[in-house]
Design a protein around this motif. Structure first.
Motif, mmCIF file in Angstrom:
data_model
loop_
_atom_site.group_PDB
_atom_site.id
_atom_site.type_symbol
_atom_site.label_atom_id
_atom_site.label_comp_id
_atom_site.label_asym_id
_atom_site.label_seq_id
_atom_site.Cartn_x
_atom_site.Cartn_y
_atom_site.Cartn_z
ATOM 1 N N GLU A 46 10.595 -10.128 2.010
ATOM 2 C CA GLU A 46 11.035 -8.952 1.140
ATOM 3 C C GLU A 46 11.236 -7.666 1.517
ATOM 4 O O GLU A 46 11.606 -6.863 1.000
ATOM 5 N N LEU A 47 10.136 -7.439 2.622
ATOM 6 C CA LEU A 47 9.738 -5.861 2.946
ATOM 7 C C LEU A 47 10.868 -5.469 3.736
ATOM 8 O O LEU A 47 11.751 -4.224 3.359
ATOM 9 N N SER A 48 11.560 -6.702 4.230
ATOM 10 C CA SER A 48 12.760 -6.169 4.897
ATOM 11 C C SER A 48 14.149 -5.966 4.737
ATOM 12 O O SER A 48 15.392 -5.449 4.667
ATOM 13 N N LYS A 49 14.580 -6.395 3.444
ATOM 14 C CA LYS A 49 15.119 -6.686 2.294
ATOM 15 C C LYS A 49 15.388 -5.105 1.552
ATOM 16 O O LYS A 49 16.014 -4.411 1.628
ATOM 17 N N ARG A 50 14.194 -4.399 1.816
ATOM 18 C CA ARG A 50 13.682 -3.478 1.417
ATOM 19 C C ARG A 50 14.087 -1.863 2.476
ATOM 20 O O ARG A 50 13.697 -1.118 2.392
ATOM 21 N N GLY A 51 13.736 -1.828 3.597
ATOM 22 C CA GLY A 51 13.911 -1.900 4.698
ATOM 23 C C GLY A 51 12.239 -0.831 4.711
ATOM 24 O O GLY A 51 12.404 0.011 4.973
ATOM 25 N N LEU A 52 11.547 -1.525 4.744
ATOM 26 C CA LEU A 52 10.490 -0.849 4.454
ATOM 27 C C LEU A 52 9.013 -1.828 5.734
ATOM 28 O O LEU A 52 9.703 -2.520 6.255
ATOM 29 N N PHE A 53 8.144 -1.075 5.978
ATOM 30 C CA PHE A 53 7.157 -1.474 7.445
ATOM 31 C C PHE A 53 6.045 -2.164 6.583
ATOM 32 O O PHE A 53 5.385 -1.876 5.885
ATOM 33 N N ASN A 54 5.462 -3.440 7.353
ATOM 34 C CA ASN A 54 4.238 -4.058 6.661
ATOM 35 C C ASN A 54 2.932 -3.567 7.282
ATOM 36 O O ASN A 54 2.691 -4.176 8.735
ATOM 37 N N LYS A 55 2.589 -2.869 6.915
ATOM 38 C CA LYS A 55 1.129 -2.062 7.646
ATOM 39 C C LYS A 55 -0.229 -3.402 6.820
ATOM 40 O O LYS A 55 -1.180 -2.747 7.304
ATOM 41 N N ALA A 56 0.409 -4.476 6.244
ATOM 42 C CA ALA A 56 -0.667 -4.482 5.886
ATOM 43 C C ALA A 56 -0.786 -6.106 6.639
ATOM 44 O O ALA A 56 -1.282 -7.254 5.672
ATOM 45 N N ARG A 57 -0.490 -6.601 7.191
ATOM 46 C CA ARG A 57 -0.157 -8.117 8.059
ATOM 47 C C ARG A 57 -1.405 -8.274 8.286
ATOM 48 O O ARG A 57 -2.377 -8.039 8.606
#
Length: 59
Positions: A46-57
């Motif tokens: 979902e984050l990659s679809k929106r071009g965001l970076f996942n900081k809470a993995r």
């Protein structure tokens, strides 16, 4: 006298509907989902679809 019958019937119907809705709301969402669900994979997708970076993995 007909208005009393109509009022009582309406109140009983409204009460029954309220009880039914309360029962459905109380039991919704407690079912077991078949199969596994990988939250990290879903979130990354979902984050990659929106071009965001996942900081809470989760590690």
């Amino acid at each position: 006298m007909h208005w009393i019958t109509i009022t009582v019937t309406g109140l009983l119907a409204a009460g029954s509907l309220a009880a039914l809705l309360a029962l459905c709301a109380k039991t919704r969402g407690h079912g077991i989902v078949p199969g596994g669900f990988d939250f990290d994979r879903y979130k990354a997708s979902e984050l990659s679809k929106r071009g965001l970076f996942n900081k809470a993995r989760w590690h």
